[in-house]
Scaffold this motif. Structure first.
Motif, PDB file in Angstrom:
ATOM      1  N   ASN A   1      95.300  86.761  -3.357  1.00  0.00           N
ATOM      2  CA  ASN A   1      94.993  87.339  -2.056  1.00  0.00           C
ATOM      3  C   ASN A   1      96.131  88.193  -1.499  1.00  0.00           C
ATOM      4  O   ASN A   1      95.923  88.946  -0.549  1.00  0.00           O
ATOM      5  CB  ASN A   1      94.628  86.242  -1.056  1.00  0.00           C
ATOM      6  CG  ASN A   1      93.181  85.838  -1.155  1.00  0.00           C
ATOM      7  OD1 ASN A   1      92.306  86.502  -0.624  1.00  0.00           O
ATOM      8  ND2 ASN A   1      92.917  84.753  -1.874  1.00  0.00           N
TER       9      ASN A   1
ATOM     10  N   LEU B   1      87.436  77.834   4.283  1.00  0.00           N
ATOM     11  CA  LEU B   1      87.229  78.854   5.304  1.00  0.00           C
ATOM     12  C   LEU B   1      86.332  78.279   6.400  1.00  0.00           C
ATOM     13  O   LEU B   1      85.697  77.242   6.207  1.00  0.00           O
ATOM     14  CB  LEU B   1      86.571  80.093   4.693  1.00  0.00           C
ATOM     15  CG  LEU B   1      87.241  80.711   3.460  1.00  0.00           C
ATOM     16  CD1 LEU B   1      86.500  81.982   3.047  1.00  0.00           C
ATOM     17  CD2 LEU B   1      88.706  81.016   3.718  1.00  0.00           C
TER      18      LEU B   1
ATOM     19  N   GLU C   1      90.443  76.373  -1.134  1.00  0.00           N
ATOM     20  CA  GLU C   1      90.953  76.648   0.212  1.00  0.00           C
ATOM     21  C   GLU C   1      89.756  76.832   1.147  1.00  0.00           C
ATOM     22  O   GLU C   1      88.866  77.643   0.863  1.00  0.00           O
ATOM     23  CB  GLU C   1      91.824  77.906   0.219  1.00  0.00           C
ATOM     24  CG  GLU C   1      92.963  77.867  -0.794  1.00  0.00           C
ATOM     25  CD  GLU C   1      93.888  76.683  -0.604  1.00  0.00           C
ATOM     26  OE1 GLU C   1      94.404  76.517   0.524  1.00  0.00           O
ATOM     27  OE2 GLU C   1      94.097  75.915  -1.564  1.00  0.00           O
TER      28      GLU C   1
ATOM     29  N   SER D   1      84.234  80.137  -5.715  1.00  0.00           N
ATOM     30  CA  SER D   1      83.971  80.018  -4.284  1.00  0.00           C
ATOM     31  C   SER D   1      82.724  79.164  -4.148  1.00  0.00           C
ATOM     32  O   SER D   1      82.107  78.779  -5.144  1.00  0.00           O
ATOM     33  CB  SER D   1      83.784  81.403  -3.656  1.00  0.00           C
ATOM     34  OG  SER D   1      83.610  81.304  -2.254  1.00  0.00           O
TER      35      SER D   1
ATOM     36  N   THR E   1      87.260  78.888  -1.150  1.00  0.00           N
ATOM     37  CA  THR E   1      87.701  79.797  -2.209  1.00  0.00           C
ATOM     38  C   THR E   1      88.857  79.132  -2.948  1.00  0.00           C
ATOM     39  O   THR E   1      89.914  78.881  -2.351  1.00  0.00           O
ATOM     40  CB  THR E   1      88.165  81.161  -1.654  1.00  0.00           C
ATOM     41  OG1 THR E   1      89.220  80.957  -0.699  1.00  0.00           O
ATOM     42  CG2 THR E   1      87.023  81.899  -0.969  1.00  0.00           C
TER      43      THR E   1
ATOM     44  N   VAL F   1      85.628  86.830   8.144  1.00  0.00           N
ATOM     45  CA  VAL F   1      86.680  86.439   7.201  1.00  0.00           C
ATOM     46  C   VAL F   1      86.352  86.968   5.817  1.00  0.00           C
ATOM     47  O   VAL F   1      85.224  86.806   5.333  1.00  0.00           O
ATOM     48  CB  VAL F   1      86.831  84.905   7.151  1.00  0.00           C
ATOM     49  CG1 VAL F   1      87.850  84.498   6.089  1.00  0.00           C
ATOM     50  CG2 VAL F   1      87.234  84.357   8.514  1.00  0.00           C
ATOM     51  N   THR F   2      87.337  87.604   5.168  1.00  0.00           N
ATOM     52  CA  THR F   2      87.206  88.055   3.782  1.00  0.00           C
ATOM     53  C   THR F   2      88.329  87.434   2.967  1.00  0.00           C
ATOM     54  O   THR F   2      89.486  87.427   3.397  1.00  0.00           O
ATOM     55  CB  THR F   2      87.267  89.583   3.685  1.00  0.00           C
ATOM     56  OG1 THR F   2      86.135  90.146   4.363  1.00  0.00           O
ATOM     57  CG2 THR F   2      87.233  90.045   2.224  1.00  0.00           C
ATOM     58  N   ARG F   3      87.990  86.933   1.795  1.00  0.00           N
ATOM     59  CA  ARG F   3      88.978  86.250   0.963  1.00  0.00           C
ATOM     60  C   ARG F   3      88.630  86.457  -0.505  1.00  0.00           C
ATOM     61  O   ARG F   3      87.459  86.427  -0.899  1.00  0.00           O
ATOM     62  CB  ARG F   3      88.958  84.760   1.300  1.00  0.00           C
ATOM     63  CG  ARG F   3      90.076  83.928   0.702  1.00  0.00           C
ATOM     64  CD  ARG F   3      91.329  84.019   1.508  1.00  0.00           C
ATOM     65  NE  ARG F   3      92.361  83.119   0.976  1.00  0.00           N
ATOM     66  CZ  ARG F   3      93.649  83.238   1.231  1.00  0.00           C
ATOM     67  NH1 ARG F   3      94.078  84.203   2.021  1.00  0.00           N
ATOM     68  NH2 ARG F   3      94.524  82.395   0.726  1.00  0.00           N
ATOM     69  N   ARG F   4      89.648  86.649  -1.326  1.00  0.00           N
ATOM     70  CA  ARG F   4      89.451  86.735  -2.772  1.00  0.00           C
ATOM     71  C   ARG F   4      89.495  85.344  -3.397  1.00  0.00           C
ATOM     72  O   ARG F   4      90.032  84.400  -2.824  1.00  0.00           O
ATOM     73  CB  ARG F   4      90.552  87.589  -3.408  1.00  0.00           C
ATOM     74  CG  ARG F   4      90.556  89.056  -2.999  1.00  0.00           C
ATOM     75  CD  ARG F   4      91.764  89.737  -3.601  1.00  0.00           C
ATOM     76  NE  ARG F   4      91.849  91.141  -3.229  1.00  0.00           N
ATOM     77  CZ  ARG F   4      92.898  91.920  -3.529  1.00  0.00           C
ATOM     78  NH1 ARG F   4      93.920  91.428  -4.211  1.00  0.00           N
ATOM     79  NH2 ARG F   4      92.901  93.184  -3.156  1.00  0.00           N
TER      80      ARG F   4
ATOM     81  N   GLU G   1      85.387  88.369  -4.508  1.00  0.00           N
ATOM     82  CA  GLU G   1      85.711  88.548  -3.084  1.00  0.00           C
ATOM     83  C   GLU G   1      84.520  88.089  -2.255  1.00  0.00           C
ATOM     84  O   GLU G   1      83.391  88.535  -2.475  1.00  0.00           O
ATOM     85  CB  GLU G   1      86.024  90.009  -2.782  1.00  0.00           C
ATOM     86  CG  GLU G   1      86.380  90.268  -1.321  1.00  0.00           C
ATOM     87  CD  GLU G   1      86.567  91.748  -1.032  1.00  0.00           C
ATOM     88  OE1 GLU G   1      87.719  92.201  -0.994  1.00  0.00           O
ATOM     89  OE2 GLU G   1      85.539  92.448  -0.869  1.00  0.00           O
TER      90      GLU G   1
ATOM     91  N   ASN H   1      95.276  81.189  -5.764  1.00  0.00           N
ATOM     92  CA  ASN H   1      94.526  81.809  -4.682  1.00  0.00           C
ATOM     93  C   ASN H   1      95.449  82.571  -3.732  1.00  0.00           C
ATOM     94  O   ASN H   1      95.138  83.695  -3.318  1.00  0.00           O
ATOM     95  CB  ASN H   1      93.748  80.737  -3.914  1.00  0.00           C
ATOM     96  CG  ASN H   1      92.825  81.320  -2.872  1.00  0.00           C
ATOM     97  OD1 ASN H   1      93.162  81.377  -1.694  1.00  0.00           O
ATOM     98  ND2 ASN H   1      91.654  81.759  -3.293  1.00  0.00           N
ATOM     99  N   ASP H   2      96.588  81.973  -3.388  1.00  0.00           N
ATOM    100  CA  ASP H   2      97.552  82.653  -2.510  1.00  0.00           C
ATOM    101  C   ASP H   2      98.043  83.949  -3.141  1.00  0.00           C
ATOM    102  O   ASP H   2      98.158  84.982  -2.470  1.00  0.00           O
ATOM    103  CB  ASP H   2      98.749  81.745  -2.228  1.00  0.00           C
ATOM    104  CG  ASP H   2      98.416  80.626  -1.258  1.00  0.00           C
ATOM    105  OD1 ASP H   2      97.377  80.716  -0.576  1.00  0.00           O
ATOM    106  OD2 ASP H   2      99.199  79.654  -1.185  1.00  0.00           O
TER     107      ASP H   2
END
Length: 312
Positions: free
Chosen positions: A81, A293, A291, A148, A288, A140-143, A132, A77-78
């Motif tokens: 992103n 949010l 992780e 998810s 996600t 907040v936006t996260r891939r 995404e 994930n890191d």
């Protein structure tokens, strides 16, 4: 091809570093051209990826930047992103966490030496979708690479992340059990709400939403088979919408979900879609790839057009 291996030495309570020491022997035996980069508190895996991508762009090298992460799904994930241009990345991942859900449905060699030799052939073998999610109300936006979700599954991730026992479970090699233990704790307080869901197929209403897992791969949570038909290369996300009359139905659904048979239950709805918009009547945790949010009531999710090029 030169490979950049990124290791989180603190991952899985230090077990990731020990795993890498074994993996590295295979790299040496194969006489691979590689550099090792270690993340730390100041510069995480995402920060290392950003630096390497900047250096690669500055070098003018027209080839692909080959990055291999060692860790769990959080490491994936890191990395996902941090990448600015997925078309310039050749990616692989070696398992070193407690979940490792991304690799479960990929039909990869179980022998790690064989897997590493496969990666070191330097061929793009498949191109994976990347999802995404945007939490409209929090900005907040996260891939995500694996999955998810909103609701119960994200609530379990939140509980696990703040659990004082997580490091102990990982150290004992039973990290998956903490998800099960915390799931039984969270279900007692999990709030359900009304869901308005818009997908490629139309708009649907659900009462008593417990969770909506948004799957790119088939598994999450250390092996829960939420999406038996998911294919991470088909441009679609597989939703698992669970809206039982009472949250205690969880105890019935969990054994079925572990083996991918939960879709036969009347309060479970599987949906395939390339995008979605969801509004929930109460704030719920969002995750996600495990992780967490901030809580949200309004999310939008899509599959990115550019895919992640895999060496696996």
């Amino acid at each position: 091809m030169k490979y950049h291996v990124i290791v989180n030495p603190a991952g899985a309570s230090g077990k990731t570093l020990k795993l890498w020491s074994r993996y590295e022997e295979y790299f040496k035996n194969a006489r691979a051209d590689y550099d090792v980069h270690y993340s730390n508190r100041e510069t995480g895996i995402g920060g290392v990826c950003e630096r390497l991508e900047n250096e690669h762009a500055a070098s003018g090298d027209p080839g692909l930047l080959a990055i291999i992460t060692v860790g769990g799904d959080g490491s994936v994930n890191d990395a996902v992103n941090s990448f600015r241009d997925l078309s310039r990345i050749a990616y692989a991942h070696l398992p070193g966490g407690s979940g490792n859900d991304m690799l479960r449905d990929m039909d990869l060699p179980s022998d790690r030496e064989t897997l590493i030799r496969r990666i070191l052939e330097g061929r793009i073998r498949r191109r994976f979708d990347v999802g995404e999610i945007t939490c409209v109300d929090t900005g907040v936006t996260r891939r995500f690479a694996v999955s998810s979700g909103i609701g119960f599954d994200a609530g379990v991730c939140e509980a696990v992340n703040r659990s004082p026992h997580k490091a102990t479970f990982n150290r004992l090699g039973v990290g998956k059990l903490i998800y099960v233990a915390d799931a039984f704790k969270v279900i007692g307080t999990q709030t359900t709400g009304h869901l308005t869901l818009t997908t490629d197929s139309g708009t649907f209403e659900y009462e008593n939403l417990l969770l909506m897992a948004i799957m790119n791969h088939q598994y999450e949570g250390g092996g829960v088979h939420f999406a038996p038909e998911a294919d991470a290369t088909d441009g679609l996300l597989d939703l698992c919408v669970a809206a039982p009359k009472h949250r205690s139905y969880f105890y019935q659904a969990l054994p079925f979900a572990m083996v991918g048979q939960h879709e036969k239950l009347a309060y479970i709805t599987p949906i395939k879609t390339s995008s979605l918009e969801a509004r929930v009547s109460v704030p719920m945790w969002v995750q996600t790839d495990g992780e967490v949010l901030p809580q949200s009531q309004h999310i939008k999710v899509r599959v990115l057009e550019k895919k992640l090029q895999s060496l696996m």
